[in-house]
Design an enzyme around this catalytic site. Structure first.
Site, PDB file in Angstrom:
ATOM      1  N   HIS A   1      48.995 136.058  33.650  1.00 31.22           N
ATOM      2  CA  HIS A   1      50.200 135.702  34.393  1.00 31.22           C
ATOM      3  C   HIS A   1      49.854 135.312  35.832  1.00 31.22           C
ATOM      4  O   HIS A   1      50.276 134.260  36.331  1.00 31.22           O
ATOM      5  CB  HIS A   1      51.183 136.867  34.367  1.00 31.22           C
ATOM      6  CG  HIS A   1      52.522 136.553  34.959  1.00 31.22           C
ATOM      7  ND1 HIS A   1      52.831 136.775  36.274  1.00 31.22           N
ATOM      8  CD2 HIS A   1      53.644 136.033  34.394  1.00 31.22           C
ATOM      9  CE1 HIS A   1      54.084 136.419  36.510  1.00 31.22           C
ATOM     10  NE2 HIS A   1      54.595 135.964  35.377  1.00 31.22           N
TER      11      HIS A   1
ATOM     12  N   SER B   1      59.231 132.472  36.095  1.00 30.96           N
ATOM     13  CA  SER B   1      57.969 132.819  36.767  1.00 30.96           C
ATOM     14  C   SER B   1      57.230 131.594  37.258  1.00 30.96           C
ATOM     15  O   SER B   1      56.569 131.627  38.302  1.00 30.96           O
ATOM     16  CB  SER B   1      57.022 133.528  35.787  1.00 30.96           C
ATOM     17  OG  SER B   1      57.116 134.906  35.854  1.00 30.96           O
TER      18      SER B   1
ATOM     19  N   ASP C   1      51.455 139.791  42.344  1.00 23.40           N
ATOM     20  CA  ASP C   1      51.465 139.583  40.898  1.00 23.40           C
ATOM     21  C   ASP C   1      50.335 140.422  40.314  1.00 23.40           C
ATOM     22  O   ASP C   1      49.952 141.450  40.869  1.00 23.40           O
ATOM     23  CB  ASP C   1      51.261 138.090  40.608  1.00 23.40           C
ATOM     24  CG  ASP C   1      51.879 137.652  39.288  1.00 23.40           C
ATOM     25  OD1 ASP C   1      51.320 138.014  38.230  1.00 23.40           O
ATOM     26  OD2 ASP C   1      52.899 136.957  39.313  1.00 23.40           O
TER      27      ASP C   1
END
Length: 416
Positions: A225, A376, A197
């Site tokens: 994120h 996600s 990620d």
């Protein structure tokens, strides 16, 4: 004209439901900002879509209208990425975004490589450590488009697999950060959960060891994120993950590179994970089929690595999402607080589990917590439980049935 085009793209993104999962701004924050940050906002390379998801608006749309909106948002996102970063990104022969001027080649004979050199291609041997995967990276001659070059390379090396270095989008857009400290880089030993990620920021919920390595320019670099996803794997306290305190190996494939999140970076990250003995790797990123990434995942699985991937948020009419669609990858979709599949959830060639992807909170890179939405944030919950249980069979035994799916961690929402 270029100025006008940019605003047209932005309008599409803001009026259509967001095609990526979102970390939703706190009340009073400007769109795309983290409240409480001093020194302004630094745009992050992972910010590839703007706008937040309006649940009420999504529910009012017919399936056909929703599909149209999501496809339009996806097209606009790709167009805007190429427009803003034309020096780093271009479209391949399938009109998928990729690193400009780079072709990945596997299985080429020496005479084919020699022919490519003679045709003006730069040649670099670049093995994927940890997977024993040999790769040749070709630099396209100046002035030649990637699409045209791919056609020529396949003609000169027909026995090989040639592809662009495709880019993969987070299944959740991150908000810009002025400054966020990386989680302390501890040395992880023994059993660990992996995450491919953006980088992970220091956060009070991340009490277990976190070891980070960069696979892109400027990496590792803290991202909203990556921090949110990490907290849903191993968080403790205010954000409790599915495997609290689990040691984390984090591969940042974005850094500050506009062409971050590439197939080559992800393959290298998988090699590192395999070499370090990661049991389960979470990939909340989506993009097109790519032979190098497919091969890397197959080799990682042969070495005992389980890959858990989100199906994305481009809607059910979008092309199948990868790596979730690869055989053997555990594909995860998201559900809301009422147990319904998210209307914006993408599709894969198979879906193995569902987990919360809305009406929930995760860690913010500024040290707090905030609402998130998208597949996600479902994938790390499934990955965390798989890490804790030790096998897919045990995970299936834990799952609850709902909406025709096997639901994992249905109450893991951190709304207390």
């Amino acid at each position: 004209m270029k100025f006008a085009r940019r605003w047209i793209v932005a309008g599409l993104l803001l009026t259509a439901p967001g095609a990526q999962a979102q970390l939703l701004p706190s009340p009073g924050s400007a769109l795309g900002q983290v409240s409480g940050q001093a020194g302004g906002i630094v745009p992050h390379v992972m910010d590839r879509v703007e706008g937040t998801l309006d649940q009420a608006g999504l529910d009012r749309l017919s399936p056909a209208r929703l599909a149209d909106r999501l496809l339009a948002a996806r097209a606009a996102r790709i167009d805007d990425l190429v427009w803003r970063h034309a020096d780093s990104v271009e479209l391949d022969d399938r009109r998928e975004p990729a690193r400009r001027g780079v072709i990945l080649l596997t299985g080429a004979r020496p005479e084919s490589v020699a022919a490519l050199r003679s045709a003006g291609y730069g040649v670099e041997d670049a093995a994927i450590e940890g997977l024993d995967l040999a790769v040749t990276r070709l630099t396209v001659p100046q002035g030649r488009s990637l699409s045209r070059a791919l056609k020529q390379v396949r003609s000169l090396a027909p026995e090989a697999q040639a592809s662009a270095d495709n880019l993969y989008f987070p299944s959740g857009a991150s908000m810009g950060l002025a400054a966020a400290a990386l989680a302390e880089n501890a040395s992880v030993r023994g059993k660990a959960a992996g995450l491919i990620d953006g980088g992970v920021a220091r956060h009070p919920s991340l009490t277990g060891p976190v070891e980070q390595r960069g696979f892109a320019r400027g990496a590792p670099r803290a991202s909203a994120h990556g921090t949110a996803v990490a907290s849903l794997i191993s968080g403790t306290g205010s954000i409790r993950g599915a495997a609290p305190g689990a040691p984390l190996l984090v591969a940042d494939v974005y850094g500050d590179d506009p062409a971050g999140g590439s197939a080559f970076a992800m393959a290298r990250a998988l090699g590192w994970m395999a070499a370090r003995g990661a049991d389960v790797v979470t990939v909340s990123l989506v993009g097109p089929d790519n032979p190098l990434l497919a091969g890397a995942i197959r080799l990682a699985r042969e070495r005992g690595v389980s890959v858990v991937a989100a199906v994305g948020n481009d809607g059910p009419a979008a092309p199948p999402a990868y790596p979730a669609s690869y055989a053997g990858v555990i594909a995860v979709t998201g559900i809301d607080g009422r147990g319904r599949v998210l209307p914006e959830a993408g599709r894969a060639r198979h879906v193995d589990f569902a987990a919360p992807g809305a009406d929930m909170n995760a860690a913010r890179a500024d040290g707090g917590k905030g609402k998130v939405r998208g597949t996600s944030f479902a994938a790390p919950l499934v990955a965390g439980r798989l890490f804790a249980k030790g096998s897919v069979a045990a995970l299936r035994a834990e799952a609850k049935r709902g909406s025709g799916l096997s639901i994992i961690c249905g109450n893991c929402r951190n709304n207390d």
